[in-house]
Design an enzyme around this catalytic site. Structure first.
Site, PDB file in Angstrom:
ATOM      1  N   ALA A   1      47.306  39.023  36.825  1.00 28.38           N
ATOM      2  CA  ALA A   1      46.996  37.401  36.819  1.00 28.38           C
ATOM      3  C   ALA A   1      46.467  37.124  38.131  1.00 28.38           C
ATOM      4  O   ALA A   1      46.825  37.634  39.044  1.00 28.38           O
ATOM      5  CB  ALA A   1      48.465  36.791  36.450  1.00 28.38           C
ATOM      6  N   CYS A   2      45.718  36.007  38.357  1.00 30.53           N
ATOM      7  CA  CYS A   2      45.340  35.282  39.303  1.00 30.53           C
ATOM      8  C   CYS A   2      45.538  33.847  39.255  1.00 30.53           C
ATOM      9  O   CYS A   2      46.213  33.426  38.257  1.00 30.53           O
ATOM     10  CB  CYS A   2      43.982  35.633  39.839  1.00 30.53           C
ATOM     11  SG  CYS A   2      42.753  34.876  38.941  1.00 30.53           S
ATOM     12  N   GLN A   3      45.295  32.943  40.176  1.00 35.37           N
ATOM     13  CA  GLN A   3      45.454  31.646  40.067  1.00 35.37           C
ATOM     14  C   GLN A   3      44.628  30.893  38.880  1.00 35.37           C
ATOM     15  O   GLN A   3      45.011  30.167  38.135  1.00 35.37           O
ATOM     16  CB  GLN A   3      44.809  30.957  41.497  1.00 35.37           C
ATOM     17  CG  GLN A   3      45.451  29.414  41.229  1.00 35.37           C
ATOM     18  CD  GLN A   3      47.062  29.336  41.280  1.00 35.37           C
ATOM     19  OE1 GLN A   3      47.853  30.261  41.473  1.00 35.37           O
ATOM     20  NE2 GLN A   3      47.420  27.994  40.888  1.00 35.37           N
TER      21      GLN A   3
ATOM     22  N   LEU B   1      47.511  31.653  36.328  1.00 39.71           N
ATOM     23  CA  LEU B   1      48.840  30.992  36.473  1.00 39.71           C
ATOM     24  C   LEU B   1      48.632  29.451  36.673  1.00 39.71           C
ATOM     25  O   LEU B   1      49.516  28.838  36.783  1.00 39.71           O
ATOM     26  CB  LEU B   1      49.394  31.465  37.557  1.00 39.71           C
ATOM     27  CG  LEU B   1      49.595  33.031  37.713  1.00 39.71           C
ATOM     28  CD1 LEU B   1      50.105  33.607  38.801  1.00 39.71           C
ATOM     29  CD2 LEU B   1      50.498  33.437  36.540  1.00 39.71           C
TER      30      LEU B   1
END
Length: 286
Positions: free
Chosen positions: A177-179, A206
Site C-alpha cells: 500500500a501507498c497513499q 490508503l
C-alpha cells in the site's frame, strides 16, 4: 497528461497526481520500475529553438515510459499476478488472516498516519541530502508546486528490494500500500519480478480508506496523510472538502477564517511596503 488504468479501475485524477507527485518513468531505472523523482531540471541552452526541442523530446519520453509502465501494470492485474483489495478488505485480511501490510510511502506521509503493525519500507523517501544537485531539485520542487501541495522532493531507494528481502520471506502474503495507489503498484511489479508470488495491492491507496477500515496510529486520519502546504492550511484539498461536506459549517468556518487572515496579512504587507517606500523616498529627497 492524463492516464487511464482500465484493468484496475484507475481514476484519471490518480494518474495526474502520480505524474506530478510520485515520480515519472525514466529508462535509466531498471525496466521493472523505471521511476525517478519528478522534480528534475533540464540543462539550459542559449538557443531557444534547441531548448524547446529538447523539452519536447523529454516530455515524449515521459509519455512513452508511462505508457509502457501502464501496460505492464495492467498485465500484472489482468493475469492475476497481483490481486486487488479495497482498504476495508485489506483490514479484514490483516485481522483475520494475519497478512502483512507493506507500507511503501515516504516518511513525510507515514509520520502523519500509519496502519498499526504495518512494515514500513519506502520505495521513495524524502531526499534529505544537501549537495548542489539535491538543493536544485528541492528548489525546483518548491517552485513547481511544492509550496502549495506540501510534497517534498523524493528520491528512489535503490536498496528497496534488498530491504524487503531482509525482512519478509518470498512466500509471505504481502499487502502492498501507498497513499494513492500508484507507487505501491510499481513496488508490486518489482516484488513480483524478484520472486514474490502472494501479492495484494490496495486499490486507490490508503487515501480512500475510511476510519473504520483499518486500525491506525498517528495524529491524522490516513486520508489526510498525503496533503500539506498552503492548500492544506486553507482547506482547499479534495479530502478536506469532503470532510467539510460531512461536518458542516463549523469545519468550513475554520478555513474561511484562515483565508481571510491570509488576505489581511498580504494587505498589511503591501501597505507596509508602500509606507517604507515613501519613507525612503522622503529621505532621499531631503
Amino acid at each position: 497528461m492524463l492516464l487511464q488504468f482500465p484493468a484496475a479501475n484507475f481514476h484519471k485524477d490518480q494518474s495526474t497526481r502520480f505524474s506530478g507527485r510520485a515520480g515519472y518513468l525514466d529508462s535509466s531505472k531498471p525496466s521493472s520500475l523505471k521511476l525517478t523523482p519528478s522534480h528534475t531540471t533540464q540543462p539550459f541552452n542559449v538557443s531557444g529553438i534547441r531548448m524547446q526541442a529538447g523539452d519536447e523530446d523529454f516530455e515524449l519520453k515521459q509519455m512513452r515510459d508511462m505508457a509502457a509502465a501502464k501496460k505492464r501494470w495492467d498485465a500484472l492485474i489482468r493475469d492475476g499476478k497481483v490481486k486487488l483489495l479495497t482498504p476495508r478488505e485489506a483490514g479484514y485480511a490483516i485481522q483475520l488472516s494475519n497478512k502483512t501490510l507493506l507500507d511503501v510511502r515516504p516518511s513525510s506521509e507515514r509520520k502523519k498516519a500509519r496502519v498499526k503493525g504495518s512494515t514500513w519500507i519506502p520505495i521513495f523517501d524524502v531526499d534529505d541530502k544537501f549537495d548542489a544537485g539535491t538543493l536544485s531539485r528541492k528548489v525546483t520542487n518548491f517552485v513547481m508546486g511544492g509550496w502549495w501541495s506540501g510534497m517534498p522532493s523524493l528520491s528512489y531507494d535503490k536498496q528497496f528490494l534488498s530491504k524487503v528481502e531482509e525482512k519478509l520471506p518470498k512466500d509471505t502474503d504481502l499487502i502492498v500500500a501507498c497513499q494513492k495507489g500508484l507507487r505501491s503498484l510499481a513496488a508490486c511489479e518489482q516484488l513480483y519480478n524478484a520472486g514474490y508470488r502472494n501479492l495484494f495491492w490496495v486499490q486507490g491507496g490508503l487515501e480512500v480508506a475510511e476510519e473504520e477500515d483499518l486500525v491506525t496510529e498517528g495524529p491524522q486520519p490516513l486520508k489526510f496523510a498525503g496533503i500539506g502546504g498552503v492548500s492544506e492550511f486553507l482547506g482547499w484539498t479534495d479530502q478536506q472538502r469532503l470532510q467539510a461536506a460531512r461536518e458542516g459549517w463549523g469545519y468550513r468556518l475554520l478555513f474561511s477564517a484562515r483565508l481571510v487572515g491570509v488576505f489581511l496579512a498580504a494587505d498589511a504587507l503591501f501597505i507596509g511596503a508602500q509606507q517604507v517606500g515613501r519613507y525612503i523616498q522622503d529621505i532621499r529627497s531631503h
